[in-house]
Design a protein around this motif. Structure first.
Motif, PDB file in Angstrom:
ATOM      1  N   ALA A 128       0.854  -1.194   0.000  1.00  0.00           N
ATOM      2  CA  ALA A 128       0.000   0.000   0.000  1.00  0.00           C
ATOM      3  C   ALA A 128       0.884   1.235   0.000  1.00  0.00           C
ATOM      4  CB  ALA A 128      -0.919   0.006   1.223  1.00  0.00           C
ATOM      5  N   ALA A 129       0.431   2.277  -0.724  1.00  0.00           N
ATOM      6  CA  ALA A 129       1.191   3.520  -0.810  1.00  0.00           C
ATOM      7  C   ALA A 129       0.240   4.670  -1.104  1.00  0.00           C
ATOM      8  CB  ALA A 129       2.268   3.429  -1.892  1.00  0.00           C
ATOM      9  N   THR A 130       0.620   5.865  -0.648  1.00  0.00           N
ATOM     10  CA  THR A 130      -0.117   7.092  -0.953  1.00  0.00           C
ATOM     11  C   THR A 130       0.889   8.161  -1.354  1.00  0.00           C
ATOM     12  OG1 THR A 130      -1.924   6.615   0.592  1.00  0.00           O
ATOM     13  CG2 THR A 130      -1.612   8.913  -0.050  1.00  0.00           C
ATOM     14  N   GLU A 152     -16.372  -2.923  -7.780  1.00  0.00           N
ATOM     15  CA  GLU A 152     -15.999  -2.758  -6.376  1.00  0.00           C
ATOM     16  C   GLU A 152     -14.587  -3.250  -6.073  1.00  0.00           C
ATOM     17  OE1 GLU A 152     -18.045  -6.944  -4.774  1.00  0.00           O
ATOM     18  OE2 GLU A 152     -18.653  -5.014  -3.944  1.00  0.00           O
ATOM     19  N   THR A 153     -14.023  -4.071  -6.934  1.00  0.00           N
ATOM     20  CA  THR A 153     -12.673  -4.568  -6.666  1.00  0.00           C
ATOM     21  C   THR A 153     -11.598  -3.530  -6.963  1.00  0.00           C
ATOM     22  OG1 THR A 153     -12.482  -5.512  -8.891  1.00  0.00           O
ATOM     23  CG2 THR A 153     -13.364  -6.938  -7.146  1.00  0.00           C
ATOM     24  N   ASN A 154     -11.982  -2.416  -7.614  1.00  0.00           N
ATOM     25  CA  ASN A 154     -11.016  -1.345  -7.842  1.00  0.00           C
ATOM     26  C   ASN A 154     -10.883  -0.532  -6.558  1.00  0.00           C
ATOM     27  OD1 ASN A 154      -9.357   0.661  -8.809  1.00  0.00           O
ATOM     28  ND2 ASN A 154     -10.993   1.748  -9.879  1.00  0.00           N
ATOM     29  N   MET A 155      -9.755  -0.644  -5.882  1.00  0.00           N
ATOM     30  CA  MET A 155      -9.594   0.003  -4.579  1.00  0.00           C
ATOM     31  C   MET A 155      -8.595   1.155  -4.597  1.00  0.00           C
ATOM     32  SD  MET A 155      -9.844  -3.324  -2.088  1.00  0.00           S
ATOM     33  CE  MET A 155      -8.973  -4.384  -3.232  1.00  0.00           C
ATOM     34  N   ALA A 156      -8.028   1.484  -5.734  1.00  0.00           N
ATOM     35  CA  ALA A 156      -7.184   2.674  -5.831  1.00  0.00           C
ATOM     36  C   ALA A 156      -8.080   3.913  -5.895  1.00  0.00           C
ATOM     37  CB  ALA A 156      -6.306   2.602  -7.068  1.00  0.00           C
ATOM     38  N   THR A 157      -7.659   4.989  -5.255  1.00  0.00           N
ATOM     39  CA  THR A 157      -8.411   6.246  -5.292  1.00  0.00           C
ATOM     40  C   THR A 157      -7.517   7.342  -5.838  1.00  0.00           C
ATOM     41  OG1 THR A 157      -7.837   6.692  -2.973  1.00  0.00           O
ATOM     42  CG2 THR A 157      -9.958   5.637  -3.403  1.00  0.00           C
ATOM     43  N   TRP A 158      -8.117   8.210  -6.652  1.00  0.00           N
ATOM     44  CA  TRP A 158      -7.383   9.257  -7.357  1.00  0.00           C
ATOM     45  C   TRP A 158      -8.043  10.595  -7.086  1.00  0.00           C
ATOM     46  CZ3 TRP A 158      -3.276   7.199 -10.097  1.00  0.00           C
ATOM     47  CH2 TRP A 158      -3.323   5.822 -10.322  1.00  0.00           C
ATOM     48  N   ALA A 167      -2.832  10.052  -5.155  1.00  0.00           N
ATOM     49  CA  ALA A 167      -3.331   8.698  -5.398  1.00  0.00           C
ATOM     50  C   ALA A 167      -3.028   7.841  -4.180  1.00  0.00           C
ATOM     51  CB  ALA A 167      -2.695   8.087  -6.638  1.00  0.00           C
ATOM     52  N   SER A 168      -3.943   6.936  -3.873  1.00  0.00           N
ATOM     53  CA  SER A 168      -3.725   5.930  -2.832  1.00  0.00           C
ATOM     54  C   SER A 168      -3.964   4.564  -3.449  1.00  0.00           C
ATOM     55  CB  SER A 168      -4.675   6.146  -1.650  1.00  0.00           C
ATOM     56  OG  SER A 168      -4.293   7.280  -0.899  1.00  0.00           O
ATOM     57  N   TRP A 169      -2.943   3.711  -3.337  1.00  0.00           N
ATOM     58  CA  TRP A 169      -2.989   2.387  -3.966  1.00  0.00           C
ATOM     59  C   TRP A 169      -2.954   1.284  -2.907  1.00  0.00           C
ATOM     60  CZ3 TRP A 169       0.747   6.089  -5.391  1.00  0.00           C
ATOM     61  CH2 TRP A 169       0.642   6.637  -6.687  1.00  0.00           C
ATOM     62  N   ILE A 170      -3.555   0.169  -3.253  1.00  0.00           N
ATOM     63  CA  ILE A 170      -3.407  -1.057  -2.482  1.00  0.00           C
ATOM     64  C   ILE A 170      -3.408  -2.206  -3.489  1.00  0.00           C
ATOM     65  CG2 ILE A 170      -5.894  -1.145  -2.033  1.00  0.00           C
ATOM     66  CD1 ILE A 170      -5.281  -2.588   0.593  1.00  0.00           C
ATOM     67  N   TRP A 171      -2.422  -3.089  -3.416  1.00  0.00           N
ATOM     68  CA  TRP A 171      -2.290  -4.131  -4.426  1.00  0.00           C
ATOM     69  C   TRP A 171      -1.959  -5.467  -3.776  1.00  0.00           C
ATOM     70  CZ3 TRP A 171       1.117  -0.220  -3.505  1.00  0.00           C
ATOM     71  CH2 TRP A 171       2.429  -0.568  -3.187  1.00  0.00           C
ATOM     72  N   SER A 172      -2.268  -6.519  -4.499  1.00  0.00           N
ATOM     73  CA  SER A 172      -2.072  -7.868  -3.971  1.00  0.00           C
ATOM     74  C   SER A 172      -0.750  -8.448  -4.472  1.00  0.00           C
ATOM     75  CB  SER A 172      -3.239  -8.776  -4.369  1.00  0.00           C
ATOM     76  OG  SER A 172      -3.278  -8.942  -5.773  1.00  0.00           O
ATOM     77  N   ASP A 173      -0.493  -9.674  -4.077  1.00  0.00           N
ATOM     78  CA  ASP A 173       0.777 -10.326  -4.406  1.00  0.00           C
ATOM     79  C   ASP A 173       0.978 -10.437  -5.922  1.00  0.00           C
ATOM     80  OD1 ASP A 173      -1.466 -12.251  -3.970  1.00  0.00           O
ATOM     81  OD2 ASP A 173      -0.012 -13.649  -4.852  1.00  0.00           O
ATOM     82  N   ALA A 174       2.235 -10.274  -6.342  1.00  0.00           N
ATOM     83  CA  ALA A 174       2.676 -10.460  -7.726  1.00  0.00           C
ATOM     84  C   ALA A 174       2.059  -9.455  -8.700  1.00  0.00           C
ATOM     85  CB  ALA A 174       2.396 -11.888  -8.191  1.00  0.00           C
ATOM     86  N   ASP A 202      -2.893   5.572   3.129  1.00  0.00           N
ATOM     87  CA  ASP A 202      -4.303   5.785   3.465  1.00  0.00           C
ATOM     88  C   ASP A 202      -5.101   4.491   3.506  1.00  0.00           C
ATOM     89  OD1 ASP A 202      -3.781   8.460   3.624  1.00  0.00           O
ATOM     90  OD2 ASP A 202      -4.793   9.005   1.746  1.00  0.00           O
ATOM     91  N   HIS A 203      -4.780   3.527   2.643  1.00  0.00           N
ATOM     92  CA  HIS A 203      -5.602   2.323   2.537  1.00  0.00           C
ATOM     93  C   HIS A 203      -5.072   1.146   3.362  1.00  0.00           C
ATOM     94  CE1 HIS A 203      -8.008   4.391  -0.217  1.00  0.00           C
ATOM     95  NE2 HIS A 203      -7.493   3.992  -1.367  1.00  0.00           N
TER      96      HIS A 203
END
Length: 441
Positions: A128-130, A152-158, A167-174, A202-203
């Motif tokens: 996760a990063a902002t 709903e699976t899009n969890m990045a906010t701009w 921007a705030s990102w959250i991402w899964s493995d690989a 943030d996330h």
């Protein structure tokens, strides 16, 4: 009347035409090129600054656009038979596990600021990063958004606003996350990135997300800026906790760092000498159709700070007497009150037409001793839909754009200048007649 006497009267009349609200001859003061603009440093060198460290960097160059270079793929952008792990495929050769990358990209669409978090198909648990990016030119915008799609699976906010984007990102493995910003970066700029990685993002623990544990136990461990060869760039390590500024210029020049609140942007200047020309990115101003583009300062010794707010100054009327202000910008600062400045702003032609004005009718007014004082203002460029203006002020202060007020030297008699011109022509005609008679005698 003798010929030389007639000549003297005629010349005096012509001088009156040129000096009383009439013809203004081109000069260095009114051609739209200020001394500051004429001696600005080149815009083809770049540095990155963090704390006391400064490093020259070079953009990664390709023969395509930043979108094609990043090559972001999701179910909306690529068909089913193409790999689409909601990640950047074009930067795979640059990516590293648990590492965030930052660099400039130069391509067929100009200069872009690019960020890529983590590694596609790598040994990573996600993260996760902002990023809050401040000091952006007014035309800058996100042109790559990893991720941005419906569902709903899009969890990045701009988000974006006046001179900033986040921007705030959250991402899964690989997988990766990231993006690219473009617009206004081909000229002088200084952009500050306020980072927040891992638990500071943030996330990280955002219970409002579809899946706040999407990042698993993954963390960003390294932050690097890339420079030079697009296939094998140089890498410089950055601190995860401190802001960084990428700007045009060299490490010998003054540094500028931006920060923002909900209603203002502050530029902090360090390492300046009185001969340096420092270009700042102000906020846009109080009204649509008018944009304050840049403020160029000179005369700063060592350090100073400038805060820009899109509002009317509290201690001044909204505009000079008997005219309407088109837009204002409140400017306050530390150690910059006596710094001469060149203010560049643009006005849409439609707004001028709405107010029944021509471009030459406008002027910039600067606050001085509780009053609005007209600054020397010139049209420096026009596109058909927009006029660009430059104005020279003796010291940096709050400014407003309004219609020029008649000067005391201008005539209050309609057609006065035309009458003077007619008289001058008549006198010249008489002069030539006298000379002709003298030659015949």
């Amino acid at each position: 009347m003798r010929a030389n006497a007639l000549a003297a009267v005629a010349v005096a009349a012509l001088l009156m035409v040129g000096g009383v609200g009439g013809i203004v001859q081109p000069s260095a003061a009114n051609t739209g090129l200020s001394a500051a603009q004429a001696s600005l440093p080149p815009t083809d060198s770049y540095v990155i600054e963090q704390g006391e460290s400064c490093h020259p960097i070079e953009p990664l160059s390709t023969d395509g656009t930043v979108e094609s270079f990043y090559d972001y793929r999701n179910h909306e952008t690529h068909p089913e038979d193409v790999e689409r792990m909601y990640s950047s495929y074009g930067t795979e050769h640059l990516q590293e596990d648990d590492t965030s990358l930052l660099f400039l990209h130069e391509g067929t669409d100009g200069m872009s600021l690019v960020m890529v978090h983590d590694r596609l198909d790598g040994d990573t648990e996600g993260g996760a990063a902002t990023f809050d990016i401040v000091g952006l030119p007014t035309e800058a915008e996100w042109v790559v958004q990893d991720d941005l799609y419906d569902g709903e699976t899009n969890m990045a906010t701009w988000d974006s606003g006046d001179g900033w984007a986040s921007a705030s990102w959250i991402w899964s493995d690989a997988r990766t996350d990231g993006g690219a910003i473009q617009g206004g970066l081909n000229d002088q700029f200084a952009v500050t990135i306020q980072p927040a990685f891992n638990e500071d993002a943030d996330h990280y623990d955002n219970e409002d997300l579809y899946d706040p544990e999407f990042h698993g136990d993954g963390e960003i461990e390294d932050w690097e800026v890339l420079s030079g060869d697009v296939d094998a760039p140089d890498r410089t390590a950055l601190s995860l906790e401190e802001p960084v500024t990428i700007r045009t210029g060299t490490c010998d020049g003054p540094s500028v760092t931006y920060d923002r609140t909900d209603d203002s942007t502050t530029a902090s200047i360090e390492g300046a000498s009185t001969d340096d020309r420092v270009t700042l990115q102000p906020t846009a101003g109080t009204a649509d159709g008018v944009t304050f583009e840049t403020v160029e300062l000179t005369g700063i010794e060592d350090s100073g700070s400038v805060t820009f707010e899109d509002r009317q100054p509290d201690d001044l009327p909204a505009a000079p007497p008997e005219v309407d202000s088109l837009s204002s910008l409140t400017i306050t600062g530390d150690s910059i009150q006596d710094a001469p400045a060149t203010v560049t702003f643009s006005v849409e032609a439609a707004l001028l037409e709405e107010h029944g004005l021509e471009s030459e009718d406008l002027a910039l007014y600067a606050a001085e001793d509780g009053e609005w004082v007209e600054a020397e203002t010139t049209v420096s460029d026009e596109s058909g839909t927009t006029y660009q203006f430059t104005a020279e002020v003796d010291s940096l202060a709050s400014v407003t754009v309004a219609e020029q007020q008649p000067s005391e030297s201008e005539s209050a008699i309609p057609g006065f200048e035309i009458g003077i011109a007619v008289a001058a022509i008549a006198l010249l005609t008489a002069l030539w007649a006298v000379r002709s008679r003298n030659q015949q005698q």
